[in-house]
Design a protein around this motif. Structure first.
Motif, PDB file in Angstrom:
ATOM      1  N   MET A  45      -2.059  35.704  25.810  1.00 39.19           N
ATOM      2  CA  MET A  45      -3.062  34.650  26.022  1.00 39.19           C
ATOM      3  C   MET A  45      -4.405  35.293  26.361  1.00 39.19           C
ATOM      4  O   MET A  45      -4.511  36.043  27.322  1.00 39.19           O
ATOM      5  N   PHE A  72      -6.900  30.664  27.660  1.00 41.46           N
ATOM      6  CA  PHE A  72      -6.806  30.323  29.085  1.00 41.46           C
ATOM      7  C   PHE A  72      -7.748  29.176  29.437  1.00 41.46           C
ATOM      8  O   PHE A  72      -7.405  28.282  30.214  1.00 41.46           O
ATOM      9  N   GLY A 109      -6.503  33.433  43.066  1.00 45.12           N
ATOM     10  CA  GLY A 109      -5.588  33.980  42.067  1.00 45.12           C
ATOM     11  C   GLY A 109      -6.335  34.765  40.999  1.00 45.12           C
ATOM     12  O   GLY A 109      -5.887  35.819  40.556  1.00 45.12           O
ATOM     13  N   GLY A 110      -7.489  34.263  40.597  1.00 46.96           N
ATOM     14  CA  GLY A 110      -8.280  34.939  39.571  1.00 46.96           C
ATOM     15  C   GLY A 110      -8.789  36.285  40.056  1.00 46.96           C
ATOM     16  O   GLY A 110      -8.662  37.291  39.366  1.00 46.96           O
ATOM     17  N   LEU A 111      -9.339  36.323  41.249  1.00 41.66           N
ATOM     18  CA  LEU A 111      -9.818  37.598  41.806  1.00 41.66           C
ATOM     19  C   LEU A 111      -8.643  38.553  42.008  1.00 41.66           C
ATOM     20  O   LEU A 111      -8.740  39.740  41.745  1.00 41.66           O
ATOM     21  N   GLY A 112      -7.546  37.989  42.514  1.00 44.27           N
ATOM     22  CA  GLY A 112      -6.307  38.762  42.627  1.00 44.27           C
ATOM     23  C   GLY A 112      -6.454  40.060  43.392  1.00 44.27           C
ATOM     24  O   GLY A 112      -5.837  41.065  43.032  1.00 44.27           O
ATOM     25  N   ILE A 155      -5.976  42.439  46.846  1.00 43.17           N
ATOM     26  CA  ILE A 155      -4.923  42.598  47.849  1.00 43.17           C
ATOM     27  C   ILE A 155      -5.579  43.197  49.080  1.00 43.17           C
ATOM     28  O   ILE A 155      -5.869  44.386  49.122  1.00 43.17           O
ATOM     29  N   HIS A 191      -8.830  44.184  39.067  1.00 39.60           N
ATOM     30  CA  HIS A 191      -8.421  44.001  37.672  1.00 39.60           C
ATOM     31  C   HIS A 191      -9.429  44.559  36.685  1.00 39.60           C
ATOM     32  O   HIS A 191      -9.292  44.386  35.481  1.00 39.60           O
ATOM     33  N   THR A 226      -1.748  45.590  40.898  1.00 42.01           N
ATOM     34  CA  THR A 226      -1.267  44.292  41.356  1.00 42.01           C
ATOM     35  C   THR A 226      -1.360  43.381  40.145  1.00 42.01           C
ATOM     36  O   THR A 226      -2.340  43.397  39.408  1.00 42.01           O
ATOM     37  N   SER A 272      -1.676  40.554  37.309  1.00 42.95           N
ATOM     38  CA  SER A 272      -2.544  39.424  36.999  1.00 42.95           C
ATOM     39  C   SER A 272      -2.325  39.041  35.555  1.00 42.95           C
ATOM     40  O   SER A 272      -2.437  39.881  34.665  1.00 42.95           O
ATOM     41  N   PHE A 329      -2.605  35.370  32.766  1.00 43.11           N
ATOM     42  CA  PHE A 329      -2.964  33.955  32.649  1.00 43.11           C
ATOM     43  C   PHE A 329      -1.756  33.025  32.817  1.00 43.11           C
ATOM     44  O   PHE A 329      -1.871  31.994  33.490  1.00 43.11           O
ATOM     45  N   LEU A 375      -1.279  32.599  36.452  1.00 37.59           N
ATOM     46  CA  LEU A 375      -2.331  31.774  37.069  1.00 37.59           C
ATOM     47  C   LEU A 375      -2.085  30.290  36.800  1.00 37.59           C
ATOM     48  O   LEU A 375      -2.248  29.450  37.687  1.00 37.59           O
ATOM     49  N   ASN A 417       1.671  37.303  39.251  1.00 29.19           N
ATOM     50  CA  ASN A 417       0.696  37.490  40.340  1.00 29.19           C
ATOM     51  C   ASN A 417       1.336  37.509  41.731  1.00 29.19           C
ATOM     52  O   ASN A 417       2.321  36.810  41.979  1.00 29.19           O
TER      53      ASN A 417
END
Lengths: 429, 429
Positions: A1, A6, A96-99, A101, B72, B82, B84, B86, B89, B260
């Motif tokens: 994807m 997306f 979630g997008g930035l992801g 940690i 990312h 980590t 990531s 789509f 998400l 994620n």
């Protein structure tokens, strides 16, 4: 994807969620499925080849939805509320997008710094003593834990380390094992000092417990998982009096403050008590600012190493509701619980079993436990509303918790009429 | 915010995230901010009145983004990846929207049942012995934990309970405290049996450790946090040989399998070992199916009570990538790490410090630790790429981890050229 797909699928998912909320009242609050229902509906193993989003989304309606308990239905009155709001959902998409940690300051400075400031904002909203705030150079501060259980475990371990060191410094001849074998943790039958217990939302007397703990060098941890959110309203803040004696305090904005799970807020007066217990410093996690005294490395404040960017949802919720909006929300729920309480009080067949302080009403039919168990069974089997019970001093009691963000007087009236009719059927049977 | 505004804002947020990914390569991978940068940028306390979404989103770019480490970015080679993707998400949007708390089967049957089946799917993908799977009526099974640390803690507590009960049944005269004081946990300097250590991705010898543990009645827990994802490829599965001796096994799909954070997969051969250690049953959490033997109540498998619907993201990822797509992804990363390894090997100033098995290359300049510290400093200060170091037998070593979903050969070539030029500058200085 790719990003183009997306964009398309993400927007379809947003619509799916918006539709879900718009039609939530029509969905049966508690599912009909039997244990094991799901396994026969899906393949034994993962597909070798990729499938399309549309096939997956179709299966959400076919396979998942029939087995969902709808926690945000206005007919859900079980357990305690779990927060749900659109600002929090939007912030979670961003998180979630930035992801990132955020286990250390360097791993994503914004993630750590926003969290520290949001915990200060929230601490001020409930008027926590200054010592619990990080401020620009305080010794205290807040952190987001995953749950109140984790907060309790973390403070228990910190208290253990602190006590062992204190006793050892006073008695250098004792080994750590000697001291460990003599440690005692005091708890009520709900564990630790609790504001707003789960069965009946009762409150421990902090003003009596606190001075004893301080005098005897006992770490005092206060858990206000559900009730804490109410302390943003001045009229409920007195329930927190005595927090000034505590070493640590915790409540869950993910329960009643519209910040989606998970977001359990915990404060300590001395952050060094936590970092002394948890500090873990392999080279790959070190960074050049860590000994500067200027930064917080939250990995030393918790059990897990990794952590999500959860303060974004506090920031979005606090700003898009405003303190006044959040206070209104709490007050609406408390008002609805008193509305239900009054309906119960007007029916002489029933009794109220605990003082109604916030959004929980404990009630029962005057009569045997078996009778009340039968009533609860008939309520939950009818699937119109959903409740769970508790035990209060050997009595089987029904808990009616105001939970949904969208619950209104009309749902309370419906629920009571329904319960009352089922009681009549039962008593006439 | 009502559903109409949520539709609009949700779609704007989806676009914001899609834009973020499309422009990620142009953002500086590591931020310039200094400790304390954020506090002066935002108010001291939460606003009383609500603010609009647009104001908040503007502040994301102004306040948050300058302090984000972009995990990312294809120029991020620090720590470990980590995940990531789509599909994950999208699943998280769904999970947030449903917002159910799956602490028991009844609290949302779909949440529990999909998790059990997804852990079976994943167990089969890595060819775990049948005993670890739940199947229709197995004694084992899997669960999602928040992190590998939590998985280790949970298994440690389960092992303790199990051992105490065994010793007590053999020696009824001993008290629990007697036994407790004699318990020993064995660990390497990375703790517990580890497949793919963080510093250099080394592997413990399970085929030697396993039989000893079994013979001596020692609970064996295996942590393959990073490396575990690679076992879905038959050519790497041999690294897991010996798992058949283990009592519990854990790896993190949230690291390298495009699911994620957080999603740490843990399996046990005997689920009763966990539930014996953690069972907690107040009336308000009980439900009519719980003693049927047919259902799983995951609250007995973990430290927290609450839990999100995390298996949705496993389901979405496994289906929308397919096993083949996931294998391709792992293989691409391993290929890129060997590409980097070969570049290092061709430069006689450098040495490789540990066998390159998966996606991590440990390397250094031949020379002092100070020299390598200086090299790392100049790399990270240039802000073109981001790496972290480790210690291997007293040597300061640079870790180059293949992390980003979108990293390609061109980024590896760029990174190496950049490192090589900085090394030249340093050696000529």
């Amino acid at each position: 994807m790719d990003t183009t797909e997306f964009r398309k699928r993400g927007k379809e998912m947003v619509d799916y969620i918006a539709d879900y909320f718009e039609q939530l009242e029509e969905r049966q609050v508690y599912p009909d499925v039997e244990p094991g229902y799901l396994r026969p509906l899906i393949p034994d193993s993962a597909p070798q080849e990729p499938e399309g989003f549309e096939d997956v989304l179709k299966d959400v309606e076919r396979i998942i939805m029939p087995g969902v308990t709808h926690w945000h239905s206005p007919y859900f009155f079980a357990y305690f509320p779990t927060a749900s709001s659109f600002p929090a959902l939007l912030a979670d998409v961003l998180s979630g997008g930035l992801g990132c940690i955020g286990f250390s300051w360097a791993a994503s400075p914004a993630c750590t710094e926003l969290e520290t400031v949001m915990l200060d904002w929230l601490g001020k909203m409930i008027n926590l003593p200054e010592e619990f705030l990080a401020g620009k150079d305080g010794e205290g501060g807040g952190v987001i834990q995953g749950s109140a259980s984790e907060a309790t475990l973390v403070t228990l371990l910190a208290a253990r380390t602190k006590t062992i060191r204190r006793v050892q410094s006073e008695n250098p001849e004792l080994t750590e094992a000697d001291i460990m074998s003599k440690l005692v943790a005091y708890a009520s039958d709900q564990f630790c000092a609790t504001l707003g217990t789960t069965p009946c939302c009762s409150f421990d007397r902090l003003l009596e417990l606190g001075p004893i703990c301080n005098k005897e060098n006992i770490w005092m941890h206060i858990d206000a998982a559900y009730a804490g959110s109410a302390f943003i309203c001045p009229e409920f803040r007195h329930l927190l009096n005595g927090v000034e004696f505590a070493d640590s305090f915790n409540f869950n904005p993910h329960k009643w403050l519209l910040v989606n799970f998970d977001c359990s807020a915990m404060w300590v007066k001395k952050r060094s008590d936590l970092t002394n217990a948890f500090k873990l410093d392999p080279l790959y996690l070190q960074h050049c600012h860590q000994e500067s005294g200027l930064v917080t490395d939250y990995r030393h404040w918790q059990i897990p190493l990794g952590r999500r960017f959860r303060s974004l949802k506090m920031w979005f919720v606090f700003r898009m509701y405003g303190v006044k909006g959040l206070q209104e929300y709490i007050r609406k729920h408390v008002k609805l619980s008193h509305e239900f309480e009054n309906l119960v009080l007007q029916d002489k067949r029933f009794e109220i079993c605990a003082e109604v302080t916030l959004g929980l009403v404990c009630f029962r039919l005057k009569g045997s436990n078996e009778l009340n168990e039968a009533l609860l069974k008939s309520i939950n089997e009818a699937r119109k509303i959903h409740l769970v019970p508790c035990h209060l001093r050997e009595k089987f009691v029904l808990r009616f918790a105001i939970c949904s963000r969208t619950v209104e007087s009309v749902h309370i009236q419906f629920a009571w009429k329904h319960i009352s009719e089922l009681a009549t059927e039962l008593l006439n049977a």
